[in-house]
Design an enzyme around this catalytic site. Structure first.
Site, PDB file in Angstrom:
ATOM      1  N   CYS A 105      39.346  14.335 -42.209  1.00  0.00           N
ATOM      2  CA  CYS A 105      40.664  14.728 -41.729  1.00  0.00           C
ATOM      3  C   CYS A 105      41.734  14.635 -42.826  1.00  0.00           C
ATOM      4  O   CYS A 105      42.598  15.508 -42.943  1.00  0.00           O
ATOM      5  CB  CYS A 105      41.030  13.856 -40.529  1.00  0.00           C
ATOM      6  SG  CYS A 105      42.542  14.342 -39.729  1.00  0.00           S
ATOM      7  N   LEU A 132      39.254   9.023 -31.871  1.00  0.00           N
ATOM      8  CA  LEU A 132      39.136  10.125 -32.834  1.00  0.00           C
ATOM      9  C   LEU A 132      38.734   9.591 -34.202  1.00  0.00           C
ATOM     10  O   LEU A 132      39.557   9.027 -34.933  1.00  0.00           O
ATOM     11  CB  LEU A 132      40.484  10.867 -32.943  1.00  0.00           C
ATOM     12  CG  LEU A 132      41.141  11.304 -31.623  1.00  0.00           C
ATOM     13  CD1 LEU A 132      42.512  11.922 -31.894  1.00  0.00           C
ATOM     14  CD2 LEU A 132      40.244  12.277 -30.866  1.00  0.00           C
ATOM     15  N   GLY A 133      37.445   9.699 -34.512  1.00  0.00           N
ATOM     16  CA  GLY A 133      36.948   9.317 -35.832  1.00  0.00           C
ATOM     17  C   GLY A 133      36.061  10.447 -36.314  1.00  0.00           C
ATOM     18  O   GLY A 133      36.291  11.608 -35.956  1.00  0.00           O
ATOM     19  N   GLU A 139      35.477  -2.524 -32.306  1.00  0.00           N
ATOM     20  CA  GLU A 139      34.134  -2.496 -31.723  1.00  0.00           C
ATOM     21  C   GLU A 139      33.353  -3.753 -32.096  1.00  0.00           C
ATOM     22  O   GLU A 139      32.699  -4.354 -31.248  1.00  0.00           O
ATOM     23  CB  GLU A 139      33.404  -1.231 -32.178  1.00  0.00           C
ATOM     24  CG  GLU A 139      34.011   0.007 -31.539  1.00  0.00           C
ATOM     25  CD  GLU A 139      33.438   1.305 -32.066  1.00  0.00           C
ATOM     26  OE1 GLU A 139      33.861   1.719 -33.162  1.00  0.00           O
ATOM     27  OE2 GLU A 139      32.592   1.900 -31.395  1.00  0.00           O
ATOM     28  N   ASN A 172      25.103  -3.590 -36.558  1.00  0.00           N
ATOM     29  CA  ASN A 172      25.211  -2.215 -36.070  1.00  0.00           C
ATOM     30  C   ASN A 172      24.387  -1.328 -37.002  1.00  0.00           C
ATOM     31  O   ASN A 172      24.843  -0.952 -38.076  1.00  0.00           O
ATOM     32  CB  ASN A 172      26.692  -1.831 -36.071  1.00  0.00           C
ATOM     33  CG  ASN A 172      26.928  -0.397 -35.655  1.00  0.00           C
ATOM     34  OD1 ASN A 172      26.000   0.363 -35.441  1.00  0.00           O
ATOM     35  ND2 ASN A 172      28.196  -0.024 -35.548  1.00  0.00           N
ATOM     36  N   ARG A 213      30.121  17.752 -35.897  1.00  0.00           N
ATOM     37  CA  ARG A 213      29.528  18.215 -34.623  1.00  0.00           C
ATOM     38  C   ARG A 213      30.444  19.242 -33.971  1.00  0.00           C
ATOM     39  O   ARG A 213      31.666  19.110 -34.020  1.00  0.00           O
ATOM     40  CB  ARG A 213      29.353  17.037 -33.648  1.00  0.00           C
ATOM     41  CG  ARG A 213      28.338  16.032 -34.110  1.00  0.00           C
ATOM     42  CD  ARG A 213      28.098  14.974 -33.020  1.00  0.00           C
ATOM     43  NE  ARG A 213      27.571  13.777 -33.620  1.00  0.00           N
ATOM     44  CZ  ARG A 213      28.084  12.554 -33.454  1.00  0.00           C
ATOM     45  NH1 ARG A 213      29.129  12.371 -32.668  1.00  0.00           N
ATOM     46  NH2 ARG A 213      27.537  11.538 -34.049  1.00  0.00           N
ATOM     47  N   HIS A 266      30.707   5.698 -27.226  1.00  0.00           N
ATOM     48  CA  HIS A 266      31.917   4.977 -27.676  1.00  0.00           C
ATOM     49  C   HIS A 266      32.431   4.044 -26.584  1.00  0.00           C
ATOM     50  O   HIS A 266      33.621   3.714 -26.546  1.00  0.00           O
ATOM     51  CB  HIS A 266      33.071   5.949 -28.025  1.00  0.00           C
ATOM     52  CG  HIS A 266      32.877   6.753 -29.266  1.00  0.00           C
ATOM     53  ND1 HIS A 266      33.302   8.059 -29.366  1.00  0.00           N
ATOM     54  CD2 HIS A 266      32.332   6.442 -30.459  1.00  0.00           C
ATOM     55  CE1 HIS A 266      33.017   8.527 -30.575  1.00  0.00           C
ATOM     56  NE2 HIS A 266      32.426   7.546 -31.257  1.00  0.00           N
ATOM     57  N   GLU A 281      44.283   6.361 -35.205  1.00  0.00           N
ATOM     58  CA  GLU A 281      45.086   5.218 -35.649  1.00  0.00           C
ATOM     59  C   GLU A 281      45.994   5.566 -36.825  1.00  0.00           C
ATOM     60  O   GLU A 281      46.986   4.879 -37.069  1.00  0.00           O
ATOM     61  CB  GLU A 281      44.174   4.057 -36.074  1.00  0.00           C
ATOM     62  CG  GLU A 281      43.428   3.442 -34.903  1.00  0.00           C
ATOM     63  CD  GLU A 281      42.313   2.508 -35.336  1.00  0.00           C
ATOM     64  OE1 GLU A 281      42.416   1.891 -36.410  1.00  0.00           O
ATOM     65  OE2 GLU A 281      41.320   2.412 -34.586  1.00  0.00           O
ATOM     66  N   GLY A 325      33.030  10.785 -35.300  1.00  0.00           N
ATOM     67  CA  GLY A 325      32.659  11.155 -33.936  1.00  0.00           C
ATOM     68  C   GLY A 325      33.924  11.023 -33.107  1.00  0.00           C
ATOM     69  O   GLY A 325      34.772  10.194 -33.419  1.00  0.00           O
ATOM     70  N   ARG A 364      24.646  -3.585 -31.629  1.00  0.00           N
ATOM     71  CA  ARG A 364      25.105  -2.355 -31.000  1.00  0.00           C
ATOM     72  C   ARG A 364      23.871  -1.502 -30.722  1.00  0.00           C
ATOM     73  O   ARG A 364      23.067  -1.254 -31.630  1.00  0.00           O
ATOM     74  CB  ARG A 364      26.037  -1.608 -31.943  1.00  0.00           C
ATOM     75  CG  ARG A 364      26.415  -0.267 -31.376  1.00  0.00           C
ATOM     76  CD  ARG A 364      27.060   0.584 -32.415  1.00  0.00           C
ATOM     77  NE  ARG A 364      27.406   1.871 -31.836  1.00  0.00           N
ATOM     78  CZ  ARG A 364      27.530   2.976 -32.551  1.00  0.00           C
ATOM     79  NH1 ARG A 364      27.331   2.948 -33.848  1.00  0.00           N
ATOM     80  NH2 ARG A 364      27.840   4.103 -31.969  1.00  0.00           N
ATOM     81  N   GLY A 422      39.635   6.174 -36.604  1.00  0.00           N
ATOM     82  CA  GLY A 422      40.248   6.401 -37.925  1.00  0.00           C
ATOM     83  C   GLY A 422      41.363   7.445 -37.904  1.00  0.00           C
ATOM     84  O   GLY A 422      42.418   7.262 -38.520  1.00  0.00           O
TER      85      GLY A 422
HETATM   86  P1  ADP Z   1      33.585   6.763 -37.769  1.00  0.00           P
HETATM   87  O1  ADP Z   1      33.474   7.627 -36.552  1.00  0.00           O
HETATM   88  O2  ADP Z   1      32.598   7.137 -38.850  1.00  0.00           O
HETATM   89  O3  ADP Z   1      33.690   5.277 -37.490  1.00  0.00           O
HETATM   90  P2  ADP Z   1      36.376   6.507 -38.508  1.00  0.00           P
HETATM   91  O4  ADP Z   1      36.850   6.010 -37.178  1.00  0.00           O
HETATM   92  O5  ADP Z   1      36.399   5.579 -39.660  1.00  0.00           O
HETATM   93  O6  ADP Z   1      34.970   7.216 -38.407  1.00  0.00           O
HETATM   94  O7  ADP Z   1      37.306   7.778 -38.859  1.00  0.00           O
HETATM   95  C1  ADP Z   1      37.093   8.547 -40.017  1.00  0.00           C
HETATM   96  C2  ADP Z   1      38.123   9.679 -40.013  1.00  0.00           C
HETATM   97  O8  ADP Z   1      39.444   9.099 -40.038  1.00  0.00           O
HETATM   98  C3  ADP Z   1      38.018  10.599 -41.212  1.00  0.00           C
HETATM   99  O9  ADP Z   1      38.125  11.955 -40.790  1.00  0.00           O
HETATM  100  C4  ADP Z   1      39.250  10.226 -42.040  1.00  0.00           C
HETATM  101  O10 ADP Z   1      39.723  11.296 -42.797  1.00  0.00           O
HETATM  102  C5  ADP Z   1      40.223   9.866 -40.943  1.00  0.00           C
HETATM  103  N1  ADP Z   1      41.354   9.095 -41.480  1.00  0.00           N
HETATM  104  C6  ADP Z   1      41.369   7.844 -41.979  1.00  0.00           C
HETATM  105  N2  ADP Z   1      42.599   7.536 -42.447  1.00  0.00           N
HETATM  106  C7  ADP Z   1      43.379   8.627 -42.250  1.00  0.00           C
HETATM  107  C8  ADP Z   1      44.755   8.958 -42.516  1.00  0.00           C
HETATM  108  N3  ADP Z   1      45.567   8.089 -43.094  1.00  0.00           N
HETATM  109  N4  ADP Z   1      45.202  10.172 -42.145  1.00  0.00           N
HETATM  110  C9  ADP Z   1      44.380  11.064 -41.560  1.00  0.00           C
HETATM  111  N5  ADP Z   1      43.081  10.819 -41.276  1.00  0.00           N
HETATM  112  C10 ADP Z   1      42.597   9.630 -41.617  1.00  0.00           C
END
Ligand code: ADP
Length: 409
Positions: free
Chosen positions: A283, A208-209, A384, A12, A240, A179, A333, A211, A90, A330
């Protein structure tokens, strides 16, 4: 395990990063995984996770090719190189041409290149990875798995912009969504987990990550999604903006003297949670700061969660019925706070929060986090890399399970 059992490498490539994972199709977890980052910069490095250990090596300014060489040397040192029989890539943008994962032929390579105009930061990086993998592993079959492909089932009413249609015909301007690999996998798991009728169900998946996007899924098929021509549309993200009045951008550009690159940086890099909070795009940082009274962080999380709930409401109109809202990525979950804030806004659908289950469902756990049932709220960790590996194995080696998952897409 027979020595000849074929392995699948998942690659990726981002603009300055390369994520990878090596899978034995017989085993659920990756044998080796990791990430090369800061590529083409002085502190370029690569990190390997294998056998419960984490090893980081400097790449001394190297790019994607050097990262792939370092990866193959690492794999070779473990005697696994000759067993790589397929590589799954990817690819971010497949335009209207790619509606599912495909084996990479010279013609497919040309078509991916043709889609580069639609994703100028991403597709060229994906192509570097594909070309490097073809050169380094000529015996392996190469497969492309597209972020956009799953959304090609959206009906016209969902994918057209109310812009002059000349731009759709000449430049491909329409909504594509992203996604897709995550939304497809998570929807499949949610249908299983909730024991829904595969031919009669309605879901909204919230990825929700950094992106973030939301997709309405009817009977396993994408019928609308929040991202559009590019990943800027839709939800508030790390940096964004998500949806914003196009007139506001014109106004800022005129008043603040921004050129097109300036507007690009504004909506992609300086907005979202970062722009709102004036603190961070992360976050976790914002949750900690909000708890201590940081007003910007509080405002950012309010806008973020309100917009997510509002989008669920809008996407529900694409479904016959809302069976479940599913959280992944991230934030989806792991953040009980974000999930609770979103679900409290969705009481109009009969959704609520089971505070205790919501609190403990994190760190890779799957589970229902609402007391309500139909609709219920569910957490499903995304996969993914595993999905790309299964698509790749299905195309390269055949395989009923993976093919049927692709058919469902
Ligand atoms: P990407 O889109 O880069 O793959 P991820 O899916 O890894 O991103 O998500 C990253 C986001 O998840 C960040 O904003 C991070 O702060 C948030 N995150 C990860 N663990 C936690 C947690 N325990 N509580 C709140 N937010 C979290």
């Amino acid at each position: 395990m027979p020595i000849s059992s074929p392995l699948t490498l998942v690659v990726n490539c981002g603009s300055s990063s390369l994520k990878f994972a090596l899978f034995d199709p017989a085993e659920p977890a990756a044998l080796i995984s990791g990430l090369a980052e800061c590529l083409d910069a002085p502190d370029a490095r690569i990190r390997f996770d294998a056998d419960g250990e984490r090893i980081t090596t400097q790449l001394d300014g190297g790019g994607h090719r050097q990262a792939l060489d370092a990866l193959l040397a690492f794999v070779g040192a473990r005697g696994l190189l000759e067993r790589i029989a397929a590589v799954g890539h990817r690819v971010v943008h497949g335009g209207e041409r790619f509606t599912r994962s495909v084996e990479i032929t010279p013609e497919v390579l040309q078509d991916i290149e043709a889609c580069s105009a639609l994703a100028p930061l991403h597709n060229p990086a994906n192509l570097i990875g594909i070309r490097a993998a073809i050169a380094a592993l000529p015996q392996a079959r190469q497969v492309a798995v597209f972020d956009t492909a799953f959304h090609q089932t959206m009906p016209r009413e969902a994918y057209l912009y109310a812009l002059p249609q000349q731009y759709r015909r000449e430049l491909g301007v329409r909504r594509y969504g992203f996604h897709g690999t995550s939304h497809r996998y998570v929807a499949g798991r949610a249908i299983e987990q909730l024991e829904l009728d595969p031919q009669d169900n309605g879901l909204v998946i919230l990825h929700l990550g950094n992106g973030a996007s939301a997709t309405a899924i009817r009977n396993g098929v994408s019928v609308d999604t929040s991202m559009g021509l590019t990943p800027v549309e839709g939800l508030v993200m790390g940096t964004r903006s998500g949806d914003v009045d196009a007139g506001a951008l014109l106004y800022i550009a005129r008043r603040a003297g921004l050129d097109l690159d300036g507007v690009d940086a504004l909506v992609n890099k300086k907005s979202g949670l970062l722009g709102l909070s004036e603190l961070s795009n992360d976050c976790r940082t914002l949750e900690a700061a909000a708890a201590e009274g940081h007003e910007g962080a509080q405002a950012a999380l309010e806008v973020f969660t309100y917009r997510i709930a509002k989008t669920v409401g809008a996407l529900a109109t694409a479904l016959p019925r809302l069976d479940a809202v599913v959280f992944t990525g991230g934030i989806g979950e792991n953040s009980a706070t974000v999930r609770a804030a979103v679900l409290k806004r969705l009481a109009i659908f009969g959704l609520d929060v089971d505070e205790e289950r919501n609190r403990v469902t994190r760190g890779g756990a799957t589970g229902v986090v609402s007391r309500s049932h139909k609709p219920s709220a569910l957490v499903v960790p995304t996969d993914e890399e595993g999905t790309i590996a299964r698509d790749t194995a299905a195309i390269a080696f055949g395989g009923a399970a993976a093919s049927s998952e692709m058919e469902a897409a």
